[in-house]
Design an enzyme around this catalytic site. Structure first.
Site, PDB file in Angstrom:
ATOM      1  N   GLU A  42       0.763  -1.145   0.128  1.00  0.00           N
ATOM      2  CA  GLU A  42      -0.061   0.102   0.212  1.00  0.00           C
ATOM      3  C   GLU A  42       0.921   1.048  -0.084  1.00  0.00           C
ATOM      4  O   GLU A  42       2.079   1.203   0.839  1.00  0.00           O
ATOM      5  CB  GLU A  42      -0.996  -0.105   1.093  1.00  0.00           C
ATOM      6  CG  GLU A  42      -1.780   1.174   1.232  1.00  0.00           C
ATOM      7  CD  GLU A  42      -2.772   1.115   2.483  1.00  0.00           C
ATOM      8  OE1 GLU A  42      -2.945   0.293   3.238  1.00  0.00           O
ATOM      9  OE2 GLU A  42      -3.501   2.044   2.513  1.00  0.00           O
ATOM     10  N   ARG A 273       5.339 -13.350   9.235  1.00  0.00           N
ATOM     11  CA  ARG A 273       5.967 -12.140   8.939  1.00  0.00           C
ATOM     12  C   ARG A 273       7.263 -11.747   9.713  1.00  0.00           C
ATOM     13  O   ARG A 273       7.658 -12.580  10.646  1.00  0.00           O
ATOM     14  CB  ARG A 273       5.399 -10.548   9.559  1.00  0.00           C
ATOM     15  CG  ARG A 273       4.859 -10.773  10.815  1.00  0.00           C
ATOM     16  CD  ARG A 273       4.179  -9.332  11.204  1.00  0.00           C
ATOM     17  NE  ARG A 273       3.191  -9.038  10.239  1.00  0.00           N
ATOM     18  CZ  ARG A 273       2.881  -7.876   9.683  1.00  0.00           C
ATOM     19  NH1 ARG A 273       4.123  -6.974   9.816  1.00  0.00           N
ATOM     20  NH2 ARG A 273       2.122  -7.549   8.844  1.00  0.00           N
ATOM     21  N   LYS A 283       4.690   0.942  10.672  1.00  0.00           N
ATOM     22  CA  LYS A 283       4.885   1.948  10.189  1.00  0.00           C
ATOM     23  C   LYS A 283       4.277   3.211  11.121  1.00  0.00           C
ATOM     24  O   LYS A 283       4.906   4.330  11.085  1.00  0.00           O
ATOM     25  CB  LYS A 283       3.504   2.206   9.328  1.00  0.00           C
ATOM     26  CG  LYS A 283       3.814   1.581   7.888  1.00  0.00           C
ATOM     27  CD  LYS A 283       2.874   1.358   6.846  1.00  0.00           C
ATOM     28  CE  LYS A 283       3.289   0.696   5.518  1.00  0.00           C
ATOM     29  NZ  LYS A 283       2.226   0.185   4.841  1.00  0.00           N
TER      30      LYS A 283
END
Ligand code: ATP
Ligand code: MG
Length: 577
Positions: A42, A273, A283
């Site tokens: 994204e 992950r 983030k």
């Protein structure tokens, strides 16, 4: 060809559950041997080390099976996305050395198809417009242990739903007044199947489609459609999407039944992950570090972003090695930062030429060497690669050596310079220390020595001198002073912000408290003259000190400044510094 072999004949990648699935699909002929993956960021932030794992995995699989990997910007959320991020992501994937060829896509290019898919679901009775408030909807959703309840709007007719959805699109309604929901099962034990929202009203300007749309698809609806449009075979994502897989399958099955997509349909596969010690990868936290000025921007070499890694001197090859070494698993675990650093060392040891830098300079005067005289010594560029040749290193009467290489009163086991001791100046002469000079406060300002004229490295008889110390040096008349940034880990604790023994009861530790105060030290060092020619991003091993890179932002022609990438050995091992 063994599918585990890379096309360029690189060593076979170790097998894992994803490769096993692909091998199985190839055996059964499910995709006629086609392997198509995607990396779907994204564009709402800079890529970090965790993304590198996903990039290496997806592009790596495509490479080794002779398939393709798409770079797809998942830009369905108009609020947080920007072109700046698109550009930086493109640059980062290229820097890692991967090629999407013609497969560069934007999810926003599919908005028309997504809209058509939504209408199809409505026509098939598989979606409805709900006009409850968000709060009322939440109240009916149920919990992990209790089933949800049907919305009173669930039984709207197909015609009414179509009419309302079209008017949503036409901009007749305010945000939050209606949403389109899939009609699945409010009693499903999987909450994700309790009639999830698939379209909502958002009056926001999109970075690519502008104000064309005032309704936007939800990520969980958009993503499977993007995969199907692009004929993705294996849609690889992180574990938190495991509970979404039933919806992924439900949706694509419904759309295939309506004739939108052919079968077989893309298959979602989840992996764990990357969790890495001594950094933060969220983030939100990265943005905080930048915005509050704890680091010098997104490409600060201490930040675990890929732009930061690049300025740090980390290499694409190092990341690929790392991705291969940590592998892919189905369960979450922590990888120690030293594993990543070791991969960088391994690649740099092989790839980086050697140079000499004196980081904490002290003058050494060769009292029996003629004033003003100089001569060339010759240093190999790479000990393992004689084909890279040697470079000239000028020698003269005054040299810079490391302050720690002299002790007026040596401790036991010290084999470097002290009065009366003999050492070799690497690639140069053997010298005997005769004393030192001091200032009024007793600080040593210069070390004095005499050289043996017949001891020059590479000349006959030079090896007859038996010495224990072998010191690096830079000629004072020829070397030059330059700025060096000694970077270290950004956090001093493996799990920044995690509660620790001794923290008061109820105390919320912030990850900012764990910032390593020594993560950046700027010094002026003396460098051998050959380093003046270093190009931005050229990497070197400074003998004894570690790996360094000429900074790509602050270096100017003829005056590079260097960043330390990693030390030669892991200084954090065994309980930290
Ligand atoms: P967000 O919370 O904004 O979704 P994200 O880190 O998931 O953040 P994306 O842009 O969605 O960011 O990530 C792109 C791809 O990278 C996704 O497929 C995601 O699974 C993968 N990815 C993100 N973080 C990691 C990580 N730590 N390890 C491995 N893969 C990751
Ligand atoms: Mg994500």
């Amino acid at each position: 060809m063994n599918p585990n072999d890379n096309k360029d004949g690189a060593p076979a990648a170790p097998s894992n559950f994803i490769r096993n699935q692909i091998d199985e699909d190839n055996r059964s002929g499910k995709w006629s041997g086609r392997v198509e993956t995607r990396f779907p960021p994204e564009p709402n932030g800079y890529l970090h080390y965790g993304h590198a794992k996903s990039i290496c995995l997806n592009f790596g699989l495509a490479e080794s099976y002779g398939g393709a990997c798409h770079l797809r910007f998942d830009d369905t959320n108009p609020e947080k996305e920007e072109q700046e991020y698109v550009d930086s992501i493109i640059e980062a994937v290229q820097w890692l050395g991967f090629d999407w060829r013609e497969h560069l896509y934007f999810a926003s290019d599919y908005f028309d198809i997504m809209y058509a898919c939504a209408e199809s679901l409505i026509k098939a009775g598989k979606a409805y417009v709900d006009s409850l408030s968000a709060e009322e909807m939440r109240a009916l959703r149920g919990t992990l242990t209790e089933p949800g309840k049907d919305s009173p709007f669930r039984t709207r007719s197909i015609d009414e739903n179509l009419d309302l959805f079209r008017r949503m699109r036409a901009g007749e309604f305010a945000e939050g007044t209606h949403v389109l929901r899939a009609r699945i099962d409010m009693a499903s034990p999987n909450i994700n199947l309790r009639d999830p929202a698939i379209y909502r009203i958002r009056r926001a300007t999109h970075h690519r489609t502008g104000d064309n749309w005032c309704i936007y698809p939800m990520y969980t609806f958009a993503h499977p459609i993007e995969d199907a449009i692009e004929n993705i075979t294996h849609s690889i994502c992180t574990l938190e999407f495991e509970d979404q897989r039933p919806f992924y399958d439900w949706l694509l099955d419904a759309l295939a039944s309506a004739g939108h997509f052919p079968r077989p349909l893309p298959q979602q596969i989840e992996f764990a992950r990357l969790n890495l010690t001594y950094v933060v990868l969220s983030k939100r936290k990265l943005i905080q570090l930048v915005d509050e000025g704890h680091v010098d921007g997104w490409d600060d070499p201490r930040l675990p972003t890929l732009v930061g890694a690049r300025r740090r001197g980390f290499t694409a090859e190092g990341f690929r090695l790392f991705a291969e070494r940590i592998g892919v698993t189905k369960s979450d675990s922590w990888i120690d930062m030293s594993t990543l650093e070791e991969c960088m060392r391994e690649h740099l040891n092989e790839a980086a030429e050697r140079r000499v830098a004196v980081l904490d300079p002290l003058k050494l005067v060769i009292t029996n060497y003629a004033e003003g005289a100089s001569e060339q010594c010759h240093a190999p560029n790479h000990p393992l690669k004689p084909e890279l040749g040697k470079r000239d290193m000028p020698f003269g009467r005054e040299l810079w050596i490391e302050r720690e290489d002299f002790m007026e009163e040596p401790v036991k086991g010290f084999h470097r310079l002290y009065p009366g001791n003999t050492v070799r100046l690497r690639y140069g002469y053997v010298v005997k220390c005769t004393g030192c000079e001091k200032d009024a406060d007793g600080n040593v300002t210069a070390v004095l020595a005499e050289y043996m004229a017949d001891s020059k490295s590479g000349t006959p008889g030079a090896d007859n001198y038996k010495v224990k110390g072998n010191l690096h040096w830079v000629s004072a008349a020829h070397g030059y002073a330059a700025e060096i940034r000694l970077y270290d880990r950004l956090f001093a604790h493996p799990h920044p912000g995690q509660r620790r023994e001794g923290d008061p009861e109820g105390y919320e530790r912030s990850f900012l408290e764990d910032i390593n105060p020594d993560s950046k030290r700027v010094i002026r060092a003396w460098l051998e003259p050959a380093l003046r020619a270093a190009k931005p991003e050229e990497r070197f091993q400074f003998e004894r000190h570690g790996y360094f890179v000429a900074d790509r932002r602050d270096s100017v022609d003829g005056a590079p400044v260097f960043n330390r990438t990693v030390t030669l050995k892991d200084s954090w091992a065994k309980g930290g510094k």
